[in-house]
Design a protein around this motif. Structure first.
Motif, PDB file in Angstrom:
ATOM      1  N   MET A   1      43.576  15.236  77.700  1.00 57.40           N
ATOM      2  CA  MET A   1      43.873  16.093  76.560  1.00 57.40           C
ATOM      3  C   MET A   1      42.992  15.690  75.380  1.00 57.40           C
ATOM      4  O   MET A   1      42.424  14.612  75.373  1.00 57.40           O
ATOM      5  CB  MET A   1      45.363  15.984  76.206  1.00 57.40           C
ATOM      6  N   SER A   2      42.893  16.570  74.402  1.00 58.69           N
ATOM      7  CA  SER A   2      42.004  16.353  73.267  1.00 58.69           C
ATOM      8  C   SER A   2      42.235  14.993  72.617  1.00 58.69           C
ATOM      9  O   SER A   2      43.369  14.566  72.419  1.00 58.69           O
ATOM     10  CB  SER A   2      42.221  17.454  72.216  1.00 58.69           C
ATOM     11  N   LYS A   3      41.125  14.290  72.296  1.00 59.78           N
ATOM     12  CA  LYS A   3      41.228  12.987  71.639  1.00 59.78           C
ATOM     13  C   LYS A   3      41.444  13.136  70.141  1.00 59.78           C
ATOM     14  O   LYS A   3      41.835  12.188  69.479  1.00 59.78           O
ATOM     15  CB  LYS A   3      39.956  12.173  71.921  1.00 59.78           C
ATOM     16  N   ILE A   4      41.127  14.314  69.589  1.00 67.44           N
ATOM     17  CA  ILE A   4      41.246  14.510  68.142  1.00 67.44           C
ATOM     18  C   ILE A   4      42.598  15.144  67.849  1.00 67.44           C
ATOM     19  O   ILE A   4      42.707  16.337  67.559  1.00 67.44           O
ATOM     20  CB  ILE A   4      40.095  15.380  67.603  1.00 67.44           C
ATOM     21  N   LEU A   5      43.656  14.358  67.965  1.00 67.88           N
ATOM     22  CA  LEU A   5      44.992  14.862  67.690  1.00 67.88           C
ATOM     23  C   LEU A   5      45.270  14.798  66.192  1.00 67.88           C
ATOM     24  O   LEU A   5      44.587  14.109  65.433  1.00 67.88           O
ATOM     25  CB  LEU A   5      46.022  14.062  68.479  1.00 67.88           C
ATOM     26  N   LYS A  25      47.526  23.894  64.779  1.00 70.02           N
ATOM     27  CA  LYS A  25      47.746  22.877  65.802  1.00 70.02           C
ATOM     28  C   LYS A  25      46.507  22.677  66.653  1.00 70.02           C
ATOM     29  O   LYS A  25      45.892  23.635  67.102  1.00 70.02           O
ATOM     30  CB  LYS A  25      48.927  23.280  66.702  1.00 70.02           C
ATOM     31  N   ARG A  26      46.167  21.425  66.886  1.00 66.80           N
ATOM     32  CA  ARG A  26      45.094  21.114  67.825  1.00 66.80           C
ATOM     33  C   ARG A  26      45.636  21.154  69.246  1.00 66.80           C
ATOM     34  O   ARG A  26      46.793  20.809  69.485  1.00 66.80           O
ATOM     35  CB  ARG A  26      44.519  19.727  67.536  1.00 66.80           C
ATOM     36  N   ALA A  27      44.788  21.557  70.178  1.00 67.48           N
ATOM     37  CA  ALA A  27      45.166  21.451  71.581  1.00 67.48           C
ATOM     38  C   ALA A  27      45.419  19.975  71.889  1.00 67.48           C
ATOM     39  O   ALA A  27      44.629  19.114  71.514  1.00 67.48           O
ATOM     40  CB  ALA A  27      44.055  21.987  72.475  1.00 67.48           C
ATOM     41  N   GLY A  28      46.534  19.699  72.537  1.00 71.04           N
ATOM     42  CA  GLY A  28      46.905  18.326  72.837  1.00 71.04           C
ATOM     43  C   GLY A  28      48.090  17.853  72.032  1.00 71.04           C
ATOM     44  O   GLY A  28      48.827  16.958  72.460  1.00 71.04           O
ATOM     45  N   ASP A  29      48.281  18.433  70.832  1.00 74.66           N
ATOM     46  CA  ASP A  29      49.478  18.114  70.050  1.00 74.66           C
ATOM     47  C   ASP A  29      50.710  18.716  70.716  1.00 74.66           C
ATOM     48  O   ASP A  29      50.664  19.846  71.214  1.00 74.66           O
ATOM     49  CB  ASP A  29      49.379  18.697  68.632  1.00 74.66           C
ATOM     50  N   VAL A  64      60.521  25.935  63.824  1.00 77.43           N
ATOM     51  CA  VAL A  64      60.911  27.336  63.984  1.00 77.43           C
ATOM     52  C   VAL A  64      60.518  27.870  65.362  1.00 77.43           C
ATOM     53  O   VAL A  64      61.224  28.676  65.961  1.00 77.43           O
ATOM     54  CB  VAL A  64      60.265  28.195  62.866  1.00 77.43           C
ATOM     55  N   HIS A  65      59.376  27.427  65.871  1.00 76.23           N
ATOM     56  CA  HIS A  65      58.882  27.909  67.166  1.00 76.23           C
ATOM     57  C   HIS A  65      57.925  26.868  67.721  1.00 76.23           C
ATOM     58  O   HIS A  65      57.584  25.884  67.052  1.00 76.23           O
ATOM     59  CB  HIS A  65      58.169  29.266  67.018  1.00 76.23           C
ATOM     60  N   ARG A  66      57.461  27.055  68.939  1.00 75.09           N
ATOM     61  CA  ARG A  66      56.570  26.097  69.577  1.00 75.09           C
ATOM     62  C   ARG A  66      55.336  26.782  70.139  1.00 75.09           C
ATOM     63  O   ARG A  66      55.308  27.997  70.318  1.00 75.09           O
ATOM     64  CB  ARG A  66      57.288  25.375  70.726  1.00 75.09           C
ATOM     65  N   LEU A  67      54.335  25.966  70.430  1.00 71.91           N
ATOM     66  CA  LEU A  67      53.177  26.389  71.220  1.00 71.91           C
ATOM     67  C   LEU A  67      53.043  25.399  72.368  1.00 71.91           C
ATOM     68  O   LEU A  67      53.319  24.210  72.203  1.00 71.91           O
ATOM     69  CB  LEU A  67      51.891  26.367  70.386  1.00 71.91           C
ATOM     70  N   ASP A  68      52.590  25.869  73.513  1.00 71.92           N
ATOM     71  CA  ASP A  68      52.353  24.967  74.635  1.00 71.92           C
ATOM     72  C   ASP A  68      51.355  23.875  74.225  1.00 71.92           C
ATOM     73  O   ASP A  68      50.429  24.125  73.439  1.00 71.92           O
ATOM     74  CB  ASP A  68      51.769  25.728  75.834  1.00 71.92           C
ATOM     75  N   ARG A  69      51.538  22.693  74.784  1.00 71.78           N
ATOM     76  CA  ARG A  69      50.699  21.555  74.406  1.00 71.78           C
ATOM     77  C   ARG A  69      49.194  21.827  74.519  1.00 71.78           C
ATOM     78  O   ARG A  69      48.422  21.454  73.615  1.00 71.78           O
ATOM     79  CB  ARG A  69      51.091  20.323  75.228  1.00 71.78           C
ATOM     80  N   ASP A 194      38.410  18.811  77.426  1.00 69.66           N
ATOM     81  CA  ASP A 194      39.481  18.128  76.689  1.00 69.66           C
ATOM     82  C   ASP A 194      40.865  18.438  77.249  1.00 69.66           C
ATOM     83  O   ASP A 194      41.876  18.116  76.631  1.00 69.66           O
ATOM     84  CB  ASP A 194      39.424  18.480  75.197  1.00 69.66           C
ATOM     85  N   ALA A 195      40.917  19.072  78.414  1.00 72.69           N
ATOM     86  CA  ALA A 195      42.175  19.433  79.090  1.00 72.69           C
ATOM     87  C   ALA A 195      42.956  20.513  78.344  1.00 72.69           C
ATOM     88  O   ALA A 195      44.120  20.761  78.651  1.00 72.69           O
ATOM     89  CB  ALA A 195      43.058  18.208  79.328  1.00 72.69           C
ATOM     90  N   SER A 196      42.322  21.177  77.386  1.00 80.40           N
ATOM     91  CA  SER A 196      42.963  22.298  76.700  1.00 80.40           C
ATOM     92  C   SER A 196      42.885  23.536  77.579  1.00 80.40           C
ATOM     93  O   SER A 196      42.231  23.543  78.621  1.00 80.40           O
ATOM     94  CB  SER A 196      42.247  22.580  75.373  1.00 80.40           C
ATOM     95  N   ILE A 197      43.574  24.594  77.153  1.00 86.28           N
ATOM     96  CA  ILE A 197      43.310  25.921  77.691  1.00 86.28           C
ATOM     97  C   ILE A 197      42.860  26.790  76.521  1.00 86.28           C
ATOM     98  O   ILE A 197      43.232  26.535  75.373  1.00 86.28           O
ATOM     99  CB  ILE A 197      44.534  26.535  78.418  1.00 86.28           C
TER     100      ILE A 197
END
Length: 232
Positions: A1-5, A25-29, A64-69, A194-197
């Motif tokens: 996953m992204s190293k720049i959290l 949000k950064r991918a990985g958070d 309030v809501h979420r995003l996938d990691r 970075d294992a993001s989508i």
């Protein structure tokens, strides 16, 4: 996953007042804590508020809501207990308009369409399967997409959701043969470095639940050459 959290010093705050804070949000958070034990974005935002305003004691923050990691983009948090139920109500009544961008390898057959599926979640592999007919324990999922840009290898889709189901965009796009770039779980052939989508919560519009003013916020795309080509 992204190293720049995210941390309190690099947090990308896009909107903030006394009631609401909206971050990119950064991918990985992860938005809230989970079994991994990794530090969630909600804690990072609390630290940012505590440091910026020199607040003593605990800081209130409502998720309030979420995003996938592995996804990136806009996340709204409530800064007061007064506004949290009001924001929750806006989401439940679909009075918050969220627009997503997705990079897909296979351009859909139609440049613009409405997708309707019945989504069934499998808790064992944390995946949802999109069915064209209702099946046991499934929930109806509806989204609208349109093609907004063609790149050399990928197509950029803009997506608006009517429903908010588990992995809805990922499952529905995969079901029409257009899996999201990097999304191994839903059929893409290789991962992003970075294992993001390549799914980004790009834009959000709503009426401020306290001030009654229109709020419109866009999240800059991730620092990636392909994403940058989408906005050049």
């Amino acid at each position: 996953m992204s190293k720049i959290l995210s941390n309190k010093n690099n947090l990308q705050v896009l909107f903030e007042d006394n009631h609401i804070i909206i971050v990119n949000k950064r991918a990985g958070d992860i938005v809230q804590g989970d079994k991994t034990g990794d530090k969630p974005l909600s804690d990072v935002v609390k630290e940012y508020i505590k440091d910026k305003y020199n607040k003593p004691g605990n800081v209130f923050l409502g998720t309030v809501h979420r995003l996938d990691r592995p996804t990136s983009g806009l996340v709204i948090f409530a800064k007061t207990s007064k506004v949290l139920p009001r924001l929750n109500k806006l989401f439940l009544s679909k009075d918050i308009q969220k627009t997503y961008w997705a990079l897909v390898k296979n351009e859909p057959a139609k440049k613009e369409d409405t997708l309707i599926h019945w989504l069934k979640k499998n808790p064992k592999n944390n995946k949802s399967l999109a069915h064209f007919k209702e099946v046991t324990d499934s929930k109806k999922g509806i989204l609208h997409y349109k093609l907004i840009k063609k790149l050399d290898t990928y197509a950029l889709l803009e997506i608006n959701l009517e429903t908010g189901r588990h992995h809805q965009i990922r499952a529905q796009l995969a079901s029409i043969g257009s899996p999201i770039k990097g999304d191994l779980k839903y059929g893409f052939n290789r991962s992003n470095k970075d294992a993001s989508i390549s799914l980004h919560a790009r834009h959000i519009t709503f009426t401020h639940p306290v001030k009654k003013e229109p709020i419109s916020v866009s999240a800059p795309v991730p620092h990636d050459p392909i994403w940058k080509a989408c906005v050049s």
